[in-house]
Design a protein around this motif. Sequence first.
Motif, short mmCIF file in Angstrom:
data_model
loop_
_atom_site.label_atom_id
_atom_site.label_comp_id
_atom_site.label_asym_id
_atom_site.label_seq_id
_atom_site.Cartn_x
_atom_site.Cartn_y
_atom_site.Cartn_z
N LYS A 282 38.41 -82.92 38.14
CA LYS A 282 37.11 -83.58 38.16
C LYS A 282 36.02 -82.62 38.60
CE LYS A 282 36.79 -88.50 39.09
NZ LYS A 282 36.84 -89.47 40.20
N GLU A 283 36.35 -81.89 39.66
CA GLU A 283 35.35 -80.98 40.20
C GLU A 283 34.93 -79.95 39.15
OE1 GLU A 283 35.95 -78.79 44.14
OE2 GLU A 283 35.85 -80.93 44.57
N ARG A 284 35.95 -79.44 38.43
CA ARG A 284 35.62 -78.45 37.41
C ARG A 284 34.83 -79.06 36.27
NH1 ARG A 284 41.01 -75.08 36.40
NH2 ARG A 284 39.94 -74.64 34.45
N LEU A 285 35.16 -80.30 35.98
CA LEU A 285 34.43 -81.00 34.92
C LEU A 285 32.95 -81.11 35.30
CD1 LEU A 285 34.80 -82.52 32.21
CD2 LEU A 285 34.93 -84.61 33.58
N TYR A 286 32.73 -81.57 36.54
CA TYR A 286 31.35 -81.71 37.01
C TYR A 286 30.61 -80.39 36.90
CZ TYR A 286 32.34 -86.31 38.93
OH TYR A 286 32.67 -87.62 39.07
N LYS A 287 31.30 -79.36 37.35
CA LYS A 287 30.67 -78.05 37.34
C LYS A 287 30.23 -77.67 35.92
CE LYS A 287 31.47 -73.35 38.47
NZ LYS A 287 32.51 -72.37 38.64
N TRP A 288 31.11 -77.95 34.97
CA TRP A 288 30.78 -77.63 33.59
C TRP A 288 29.60 -78.45 33.08
CZ3 TRP A 288 31.36 -73.70 30.68
CH2 TRP A 288 32.39 -72.79 30.96
N ILE A 289 29.67 -79.75 33.39
CA ILE A 289 28.59 -80.62 32.90
C ILE A 289 27.24 -80.13 33.39
CG2 ILE A 289 27.61 -82.94 33.12
CD1 ILE A 289 30.45 -84.02 33.03
N PHE A 290 27.21 -79.81 34.70
CA PHE A 290 25.91 -79.40 35.26
C PHE A 290 25.50 -78.02 34.74
CE2 PHE A 290 26.90 -82.70 38.46
CZ PHE A 290 25.78 -83.46 38.23
N THR A 291 26.48 -77.17 34.52
CA THR A 291 26.14 -75.86 33.95
C THR A 291 25.53 -76.04 32.58
OG1 THR A 291 28.09 -75.02 35.08
CG2 THR A 291 27.03 -73.56 33.49
N ILE A 292 26.15 -76.91 31.78
CA ILE A 292 25.63 -77.14 30.42
C ILE A 292 24.23 -77.73 30.48
CG2 ILE A 292 25.94 -78.54 28.35
CD1 ILE A 292 28.99 -78.19 28.82
N LEU A 293 24.05 -78.69 31.38
CA LEU A 293 22.73 -79.31 31.50
C LEU A 293 21.68 -78.27 31.89
CD1 LEU A 293 23.51 -82.69 33.25
CD2 LEU A 293 22.85 -82.29 30.88
N ALA A 294 22.09 -77.39 32.82
CA ALA A 294 21.15 -76.39 33.29
C ALA A 294 20.76 -75.44 32.17
CB ALA A 294 21.74 -75.62 34.46
N PHE A 295 21.72 -75.16 31.29
CA PHE A 295 21.40 -74.22 30.21
C PHE A 295 20.75 -74.91 29.03
CE2 PHE A 295 24.00 -71.30 32.56
CZ PHE A 295 23.42 -70.07 32.26
N ALA A 296 20.78 -76.26 29.02
CA ALA A 296 20.24 -76.98 27.87
C ALA A 296 18.79 -76.62 27.63
CB ALA A 296 20.39 -78.48 28.09
N SER A 297 18.01 -76.56 28.71
CA SER A 297 16.59 -76.28 28.49
C SER A 297 16.39 -74.88 27.93
CB SER A 297 15.79 -76.49 29.77
OG SER A 297 16.50 -76.03 30.86
N LEU A 298 17.28 -73.97 28.33
CA LEU A 298 17.20 -72.62 27.77
C LEU A 298 17.45 -72.66 26.26
CD1 LEU A 298 16.81 -69.66 28.56
CD2 LEU A 298 19.30 -69.48 28.71
N PHE A 299 18.47 -73.46 25.87
CA PHE A 299 18.76 -73.57 24.44
C PHE A 299 17.58 -74.19 23.70
CE2 PHE A 299 23.37 -73.66 25.85
CZ PHE A 299 23.57 -72.34 25.47
N PHE A 300 17.00 -75.23 24.27
CA PHE A 300 15.85 -75.87 23.62
C PHE A 300 14.73 -74.86 23.43
CE2 PHE A 300 17.30 -80.07 25.55
CZ PHE A 300 17.91 -80.45 24.36
N LEU A 301 14.47 -74.10 24.49
CA LEU A 301 13.41 -73.12 24.45
C LEU A 301 13.66 -72.13 23.30
CD1 LEU A 301 10.85 -72.18 25.99
CD2 LEU A 301 12.32 -70.56 27.16
N MET A 302 14.91 -71.63 23.27
CA MET A 302 15.24 -70.67 22.23
C MET A 302 15.13 -71.30 20.86
SD MET A 302 18.20 -68.50 24.19
CE MET A 302 19.27 -68.57 22.81
N GLY A 303 15.58 -72.55 20.75
CA GLY A 303 15.49 -73.27 19.48
C GLY A 303 14.05 -73.38 19.01
N ILE A 304 13.18 -73.75 19.95
CA ILE A 304 11.77 -73.92 19.59
C ILE A 304 11.18 -72.59 19.12
CG2 ILE A 304 9.49 -74.35 20.58
CD1 ILE A 304 10.87 -76.52 22.31
N VAL A 305 11.48 -71.54 19.88
CA VAL A 305 10.93 -70.24 19.51
C VAL A 305 11.43 -69.84 18.11
CG1 VAL A 305 10.90 -67.80 20.07
CG2 VAL A 305 10.67 -69.49 21.88
N LEU A 306 12.73 -70.05 17.89
CA LEU A 306 13.29 -69.68 16.59
C LEU A 306 12.59 -70.42 15.46
CD1 LEU A 306 17.14 -69.30 17.14
CD2 LEU A 306 15.46 -67.57 16.45
#
Lengths: 253, 296
Positions: B7-31
């Motif tokens: 569970k702990e690892r799952l949480y860690k992954w979820i939050f990591t993905i969420l944290a990087f989501a905005s970076l992906f959006f940003l890159m998507g927009i720029v592209l």
Amino acid sequence: MDNKIKMQAKNVDFFYGKNQALKNVNLNVYANKVTAMIGPSGCGKSTFIRLFNRMNELVAHTTLKGKILLDDLDINSPLVDAVDIRKRVGMVFQKPNPFPKTIFENISYGLKVNGIKDKAFIEQKVEDSLKKAVIWAEVKDRLNDSALKLSGGQQQRLCIARCLAVETEVILFDEPCASLDPISTAKIEELILELKKDYSIVIVTHNMQQAARVSDYTGFFLLGELIEFGKTQDIFTAPKDKKTEAYITGRFG
Amino acid sequence: MKILRFKERLYKWIFTILAFASLFFLMGIVLVLVKESLPIFQKVNFFKFIFGRSWYPTYNPAEFGILPLILASIWVTLGAVVVCVPLGVGSALYLNELAGRRQKAVLKPIVELLASIPSVVFGFFGVVILTPLLQKVFHLPTGLTALNASIILGVMATPTVCSIAEDALNYVPNAFREASFAVGATRWQTLTQVIIPAAGSGIATAIILGMSRAIGETMTVLMVAGGSAVIPHTFLEPVRPMTAAIAAEMGEAPMGGSHYHALFAIALILFVITFIFNVIAEIISRSFRVKLGLSG
Ligand SMILES: Nc1ncnc2c1ncn2[C@@H]1O[C@H](COP(=O)(O)OP(=O)(O)O)[C@@H](O)[C@H]1O
Ligand SMILES: [Mg+2]
């Protein structure tokens, strides 16, 4: 008493909101002497010393009862401006607090806010103050560097120089060595003994050896009360109160 | 035990993905911005695009010079600065240095409430009240002008400026105030010679972020700036800032046509400008924390 009284606390009560921090304190600060205030943390030493230059006014919701006199002047009288009191009663704080300005500006600031514009005079005064605070040799080649680059001990001596530049009559030291190493501490103690020629000095310390080394008079505070006040020698060798004795022999605090 | 660790690892992954989501959006927009704007530069030279003085995207032959739009954006932004700096910094100084705790408890939420008013409401206010007023005062053919937009944008950027400037003042350690008072300085001297210089770069950050808010604002300028895509000469003329051009013309520009790509190029330039603003703000605010001896 053989000495001239410079400042006086008369029946002082002090409250933070509803919390009473000082209870009926009476104490004399003698001219050209060092008066130490000792006592455990939280007993009201800082609160008390900050009354002498009206610093507690900066804290909201406080009440002061009783009087603080400076040469018979009631410093809290409505006719008296705190700014004028602070030009006569300087302060050095527990944590060195130089301004984020150059070393030179840190000293000249106090002169400028007091309306002094003469450049040559200011330069001379900066040099004199830094010399008196025994830091001139360490900073004379970098007066235009940021004061924040100095070490803690140097910063504290700079703060003392800043205070000296204003030429007050009294200097209040609130645990000036609390964050310093032993060598810096020794330098500042030496300095205080030197300054006593020209100033009346009040020093808060929770270091009893320091009080014994530098002071002529000592007051012992406990829970907002001044338990005992007298010549340092007497307080340390023949305390009248059991609590004082317990404190100075290290049984509590 | 094992499940817990999973569970702990799952949480860690979820939050990591969420944290990087905005970076992906940003890159998507720029592209997307880059990809969709490139075609216009095959037709129009990049410098002609930026410095061209005529914006006639629907004429035949069409002209794609966005200098009028860029200048309009710069004008209304600078105009907004003239309004929001005194208002925002002034109220921050008042809140921080003069207002009592109770006053502050009432005033600060009000200023922040100002930030939550939708821009269309500000625009509406500009159209209904400011427009006729300006028209009357300056005897103009229309009150929908750069000045109108500047005032409204300035008011809109005020909460941003105020709240960030107030934070900057809050960061100034109380020890500086005490040190200043202790040498006999007055409140005014302390404020102007210690507090403001100490908070200076923080206040600069506030102003830049306020500008970035103003230059990116769309709805209001669409409503009150007047919409005329000519190079402005005075603040009393209608102008068409970049954001307004994009919003107004996107619907009518045939998809995949030159006009369409040109609008994307404007968006890209706008993005670059706000990005630069934010980077500058970040650099300044870092140096500010270093200067005050707070963590870098
Ligand atoms: N700004 C303040 N607001 C409220 N209470 C305070 C404040 N400063 C000090 N006190 C309280 O007053 C008492 C005395 O504190 P202080 O004068 O700082 O003691 P000391 O300097 O002897 O350690 C303590 O109980 C402390 O919690
Ligand atoms: Mg203390």
